[in-house]
Write a protein that holds these residues in place. Structure first.
Motif, short mmCIF file in Angstrom:
data_model
loop_
_atom_site.label_atom_id
_atom_site.label_comp_id
_atom_site.label_asym_id
_atom_site.label_seq_id
_atom_site.Cartn_x
_atom_site.Cartn_y
_atom_site.Cartn_z
N GLY A 24 0.69 -1.25 -0.22
CA GLY A 24 -0.15 0.03 0.17
C GLY A 24 0.76 1.35 0.03
O GLY A 24 0.58 2.33 -0.70
N THR A 25 1.93 1.44 0.59
CA THR A 25 2.79 2.58 1.00
C THR A 25 3.48 2.67 -0.49
O THR A 25 3.76 3.63 -1.02
N VAL A 26 3.77 1.43 -1.31
CA VAL A 26 4.55 1.52 -2.55
C VAL A 26 3.64 2.15 -3.35
O VAL A 26 4.00 2.78 -4.35
N SER A 27 2.41 1.76 -3.42
CA SER A 27 1.27 2.25 -4.17
C SER A 27 1.04 3.80 -3.89
O SER A 27 0.83 4.68 -5.15
N PHE A 31 1.43 6.72 -6.96
CA PHE A 31 0.11 7.71 -7.23
C PHE A 31 0.65 8.89 -7.03
O PHE A 31 0.54 9.91 -7.98
N GLN A 32 1.57 9.37 -6.01
CA GLN A 32 2.10 10.82 -5.75
C GLN A 32 3.05 11.18 -6.41
O GLN A 32 3.11 12.23 -6.85
N GLN A 33 4.02 10.35 -6.57
CA GLN A 33 5.43 10.68 -7.16
C GLN A 33 5.56 10.57 -8.50
O GLN A 33 6.02 11.28 -9.50
N ILE A 98 -6.17 5.21 -0.40
CA ILE A 98 -4.68 5.68 -0.52
C ILE A 98 -4.51 6.98 -1.14
O ILE A 98 -3.86 7.89 -0.97
N ASP A 99 -5.21 6.78 -2.54
CA ASP A 99 -4.98 7.94 -3.55
C ASP A 99 -5.40 9.29 -2.82
O ASP A 99 -4.85 10.29 -2.94
N HIS A 100 -6.50 9.20 -1.90
CA HIS A 100 -7.18 10.45 -1.66
C HIS A 100 -6.48 11.18 -0.04
O HIS A 100 -6.57 11.99 0.49
N GLY A 101 -5.77 9.75 0.57
CA GLY A 101 -5.11 10.24 1.90
C GLY A 101 -3.74 9.74 1.90
O GLY A 101 -2.94 10.22 1.20
N PRO A 220 13.64 3.54 -14.05
CA PRO A 220 13.75 2.26 -13.57
C PRO A 220 13.21 2.05 -12.30
O PRO A 220 12.56 0.80 -12.22
N GLU A 221 13.20 2.60 -11.01
CA GLU A 221 12.79 2.38 -9.88
C GLU A 221 11.28 2.25 -9.84
O GLU A 221 10.75 1.35 -8.76
N ALA A 222 10.50 2.94 -10.56
CA ALA A 222 9.21 2.92 -10.64
C ALA A 222 8.67 1.52 -11.22
O ALA A 222 7.79 1.01 -10.75
#
Length: 312
Positions: A24-27, A31-33, A98-101, A220-222
């Motif tokens: 979830g944190t990786v997701s 989303f954000q980066q 996650i996307d909203h918070g 690449p890390e993405a």
């Protein structure tokens, strides 16, 4: 890989919960980066993970079950509902929260599911409310309050859309946990989870086809993050979670799965660097206490509880 005893079941559900929480944190980072879209990620991860699980079943286990699950109309109907209202619903609502918070809030709200399951089984007279149940519910609700508000009654510290999607994720997880029981009584968990993921991913593909995306500009890390989310945060986490139901009661599986918010909180704070207040850490402590209360207490499952399922 079927757990033969309670210890194996505990290890499976705890490993799956940690993978899910970190995923979830990786997701959130995706989303954000990197601007990854929620619908695309959910449909893609479900389709790929589902196909991989079915491939494992085909290569190393009873491959006949892959098609046998569709030969009975009642079983096939239940599997489709599980894929849509269980698997897809859990995945999408969680990712939307996650996307909203953030991942910590989303995982916390998802773990209202144990409270919902306890209330459901008690109301249906499938289980007797015990002192342990009351203690775990109090700790879960107390942890939810502290993590969401940081101990302040003045207001919430997270956006309302994140809360709404998170609560819906808890409802979906409760349904997911209970509804899988009769399917697992007849078929391997790889078959059930694999088909459920494939069904959910295919359904969402009508809204956002996985192939309609431009990943050329990602570093690449993405791509590494995407692989982690698909393999560990989806395939292995759901497989381990559902597999544990074969040796644990659904209520126990859902409660022990609360390791997930702990994993999400730690990675959100120390990896993504998001601020976390004193009372939010206190809420995390409540969840740890709930986990220990359940894990260190010898299971005393009522006969009816072992057969819990949702009539739908």
């Amino acid at each position: 890989m079927k757990p033969k005893n309670r210890t194996a079941g505990l290890l499976l559900v705890m490993s799956g919960a940690i993978f899910w929480g970190v995923g979830g944190t990786v997701s959130q980072k995706l989303f954000q980066q990197y601007g990854i879209e929620v619908n695309w990620l959910v449909s893609t991860r479900l389709l790929i993970a589902g196909i991989l699980l079915l491939a494992v079943q085909f290569l190393w286990k009873d491959r006949a079950q892959i098609l046998d699950v569709w030969r009975n109309k009642t079983t096939a109907f239940r599997l489709v509902l599980f894929g849509l209202l269980g698997m897809l619903a859990v995945q999408y609502t969680y990712m939307a929260s996650i996307d909203h918070g953030n991942a910590a809030v989303a995982t916390l709200l998802q773990y209202l599911a144990p409270v919902m399951i306890i209330v459901y089984t008690v109301l249906r007279k499938q289980a007797v409310l015990s002192g342990r149940d009351i203690g775990t519910v109090i700790l879960a609700l107390g942890g939810c309050f502290l993590l969401l508000t940081n101990g302040s009654l003045a207001g919430l510290s997270v956006p309302m859309p994140a809360i709404i999607w998170g609560v819906l994720s808890g409802v979906s997880l409760a349904f997911y946990t209970l509804y899988a029981v009769p399917l697992l009584a007849r078929f391997d968990s790889l078959v059930i989870v694999g088909w459920a993921m494939t069904i959910g991913g295919a359904a969402l593909s009508f809204i956002h086809p996985p192939w309609k995306v431009n990943l050329a500009g990602l570093p690449p890390e993405a791509y590494g993050y995407l692989i982690f989310v698909i393999l560990f945060g989806t395939m292995l986490s759901f497989w381990f979670y559902i597999e544990s139901l074969q040796s644990l009661a659904p209520k126990e599986t859902s409660l022990l799965g609360s390791l997930e918010p702990l994993a999400a909180v730690l990675t959100t704070v120390f990896w993504l660097g998001e601020p976390f207040g004193f009372f939010q850490w206190l809420g995390t402590g409540c969840l740890i206490g709930m986990i220990l209360m359940l894990a260190l207490t010898k299971s005393r499952r009522e006969p009816a509880e072992a057969k819990q399922e949702v009539d739908f």
